[in-house]
Design an enzyme around this catalytic site. Structure first.
Site, mmCIF file in Angstrom:
data_model
loop_
_atom_site.group_PDB
_atom_site.id
_atom_site.type_symbol
_atom_site.label_atom_id
_atom_site.label_comp_id
_atom_site.label_asym_id
_atom_site.label_seq_id
_atom_site.Cartn_x
_atom_site.Cartn_y
_atom_site.Cartn_z
ATOM 1 C CD GLU A 82 -3.154 -0.955 0.498
ATOM 2 O OE1 GLU A 82 -3.363 0.168 0.000
ATOM 3 O OE2 GLU A 82 -3.911 -1.932 0.354
ATOM 4 C CG HIS A 140 6.640 -0.905 4.317
ATOM 5 N ND1 HIS A 140 6.391 -0.253 3.124
ATOM 6 C CD2 HIS A 140 5.557 -1.688 4.545
ATOM 7 C CE1 HIS A 140 5.209 -0.616 2.662
ATOM 8 N NE2 HIS A 140 4.678 -1.498 3.496
HETATM 9 P P1 AMP Z 1 1.853 -2.575 3.165
HETATM 10 O O1 AMP Z 1 0.481 -3.100 2.867
HETATM 11 O O2 AMP Z 1 2.891 -3.650 3.255
HETATM 12 O O3 AMP Z 1 2.243 -1.440 2.247
HETATM 13 O O4 AMP Z 1 1.771 -2.006 4.639
HETATM 14 C C1 AMP Z 1 1.585 -0.662 4.955
HETATM 15 C C2 AMP Z 1 1.500 -0.567 6.455
HETATM 16 O O5 AMP Z 1 1.698 0.773 6.832
HETATM 17 C C3 AMP Z 1 0.158 -1.011 7.035
HETATM 18 O O6 AMP Z 1 0.379 -2.071 7.962
HETATM 19 C C4 AMP Z 1 -0.363 0.263 7.707
HETATM 20 O O7 AMP Z 1 -1.072 0.010 8.891
HETATM 21 C C5 AMP Z 1 0.921 1.031 7.964
HETATM 22 N N1 AMP Z 1 0.780 2.476 8.062
HETATM 23 C C6 AMP Z 1 0.157 3.301 7.190
HETATM 24 N N2 AMP Z 1 0.253 4.580 7.610
HETATM 25 C C7 AMP Z 1 0.982 4.551 8.754
HETATM 26 C C8 AMP Z 1 1.420 5.551 9.660
HETATM 27 N N3 AMP Z 1 1.164 6.860 9.474
HETATM 28 N N4 AMP Z 1 2.148 5.167 10.734
HETATM 29 C C9 AMP Z 1 2.416 3.860 10.939
HETATM 30 N N5 AMP Z 1 2.036 2.872 10.115
HETATM 31 C C10 AMP Z 1 1.331 3.211 9.039
#
Ligand code: AMP
Length: 126
Positions: A105, A110
């Site tokens: 996302e 990460h």
């Molecule tokens: P991915 O689907 O691998 O891209 O994971 C994105 C992650 O980022 C998800 O687990 C979200 O909960 C996390 N996330 C999105 N915005 C934030 C934020 N502002 N602070 C901490 N985590 C976030």
């Protein structure tokens, strides 16, 4: 909506803003190569994110383009965060989602660190 992992890096993504201190995060660890913070929507008792300081869209981008020192520094940081969290003896899980099928996302590489209790099957049963 999952991102296209082949897109150019967008420095307005939310993790770039976290790295610049433009939006808050709960810091866990930082060094020259990486920054770690708590996931805002935890999927396990422990759910921490580790990101490189460099501008990489995904694991693909990073593994193809990052200098060896940066790759080494980032991987060591992931291990350090897991040790800091006391996860080595009980065990833990790392996850990097890449692109559409991976469900990525946020378009800044990460690694998710999950732990705190048995994590169950690796994937939802097909
Ligand atoms: P991915 O689907 O691998 O891209 O994971 C994105 C992650 O980022 C998800 O687990 C979200 O909960 C996390 N996330 C999105 N915005 C934030 C934020 N502002 N602070 C901490 N985590 C976030």
């Amino acid at each position: 909506m999952p991102i296209d992992a082949t897109q150019p890096y967008d420095d307005q993504n939310i993790f770039a803003k976290i790295l610049r201190g433009e939006i808050p995060s709960t810091k866990v660890y930082e060094d020259d190569w990486a920054y770690a913070f708590e996931d805002i929507n935890p999927q396990a008792d422990i759910h921490t994110l580790v990101i490189p300081r460099g501008a990489y869209v995904s694991w693909d981008d990073f593994s193809a383009k990052a200098p060896d020192a940066e790759i080494g520094g980032f991987i060591r940081a992931v291990g350090e965060v897991a040790r800091m969290k006391g996860l080595v003896e009980p065990g833990y899980r790392l996850l990097a989602n890449i692109g559409q099928h991976g469900g990525q996302e946020v378009p800044h590489l990460h690694v998710h660190i999950f732990g705190g209790k048995p994590l169950g099957p690796m994937l939802i049963a097909r």
